[in-house]
Write an enzyme that holds these catalytic residues in place. Sequence first.
Site, PDB file in Angstrom:
ATOM      1  N   THR A  46      57.616 -13.015 105.135  1.00  0.00           N
ATOM      2  CA  THR A  46      56.168 -12.890 104.980  1.00  0.00           C
ATOM      3  C   THR A  46      55.495 -13.811 105.994  1.00  0.00           C
ATOM      4  O   THR A  46      56.088 -14.789 106.448  1.00  0.00           O
ATOM      5  CB  THR A  46      55.739 -13.213 103.536  1.00  0.00           C
ATOM      6  OG1 THR A  46      56.191 -14.527 103.207  1.00  0.00           O
ATOM      7  CG2 THR A  46      56.314 -12.201 102.547  1.00  0.00           C
ATOM      8  N   THR A  48      52.971 -16.255 106.333  1.00  0.00           N
ATOM      9  CA  THR A  48      52.836 -17.711 106.211  1.00  0.00           C
ATOM     10  C   THR A  48      54.205 -18.366 106.085  1.00  0.00           C
ATOM     11  O   THR A  48      54.446 -19.426 106.661  1.00  0.00           O
ATOM     12  CB  THR A  48      51.939 -18.077 105.011  1.00  0.00           C
ATOM     13  OG1 THR A  48      50.673 -17.448 105.184  1.00  0.00           O
ATOM     14  CG2 THR A  48      51.738 -19.576 104.911  1.00  0.00           C
ATOM     15  N   CYS A  49      55.102 -17.730 105.351  1.00  0.00           N
ATOM     16  CA  CYS A  49      56.445 -18.290 105.152  1.00  0.00           C
ATOM     17  C   CYS A  49      57.206 -18.386 106.473  1.00  0.00           C
ATOM     18  O   CYS A  49      57.824 -19.401 106.767  1.00  0.00           O
ATOM     19  CB  CYS A  49      57.226 -17.437 104.160  1.00  0.00           C
ATOM     20  SG  CYS A  49      56.401 -17.225 102.569  1.00  0.00           S
ATOM     21  N   SER A  50      57.146 -17.328 107.261  1.00  0.00           N
ATOM     22  CA  SER A  50      57.908 -17.269 108.520  1.00  0.00           C
ATOM     23  C   SER A  50      57.228 -17.970 109.681  1.00  0.00           C
ATOM     24  O   SER A  50      57.898 -18.498 110.559  1.00  0.00           O
ATOM     25  CB  SER A  50      58.155 -15.810 108.913  1.00  0.00           C
ATOM     26  OG  SER A  50      59.045 -15.202 108.018  1.00  0.00           O
TER      27      SER A  50
END
Length: 161
Positions: A46, A48-50
């Site tokens: 996703t 923001t996560c990546s």
Amino acid sequence: MTIAVGQKLPDATFKMLAADGAKNVTTGEFFAGKKVVLFGVPGAFTPTCSNNHLPGYLENHDAILARGVDKIAVVAVNDHHVMTAWARFTGGEGKIDFLADGNGDFVKALGLDIDLSVGGLGLRSKRFSMIVEDGKVTALNIEDAPGQAVESGAAKLLEQL
């Protein structure tokens, strides 16, 4: 109820990909006798996560370990195949342990689950970070909004080590 500083992690089982295939690992096995930086993300791959959350931990990997941390781990409500692919894609393989909480049992037990069904994502993990010493939480940071990685980011966590 959300886990708090001073509490022991709940019993749960993750899936991880090892050299000889997928294996189950319990919280007791993974955290016992170690100082671990654990961060949770709503989902592998996703934005923001990546793009924001995981990269901070990769960039600060050596600095975190230099402060007496035995290992860094990320947990998400994804299966171990997705987590393994994410580790390879991001260059995190061998630096960060990617823990698959496929059914969300661990994050539910922590009280850190979030329902993102409105966005088509279902049950996920809130974005958080913590320091765990021998299975006990010694620092905990929870993001107010899932699209941010400030309170739970590596820079904040480094200040706490």
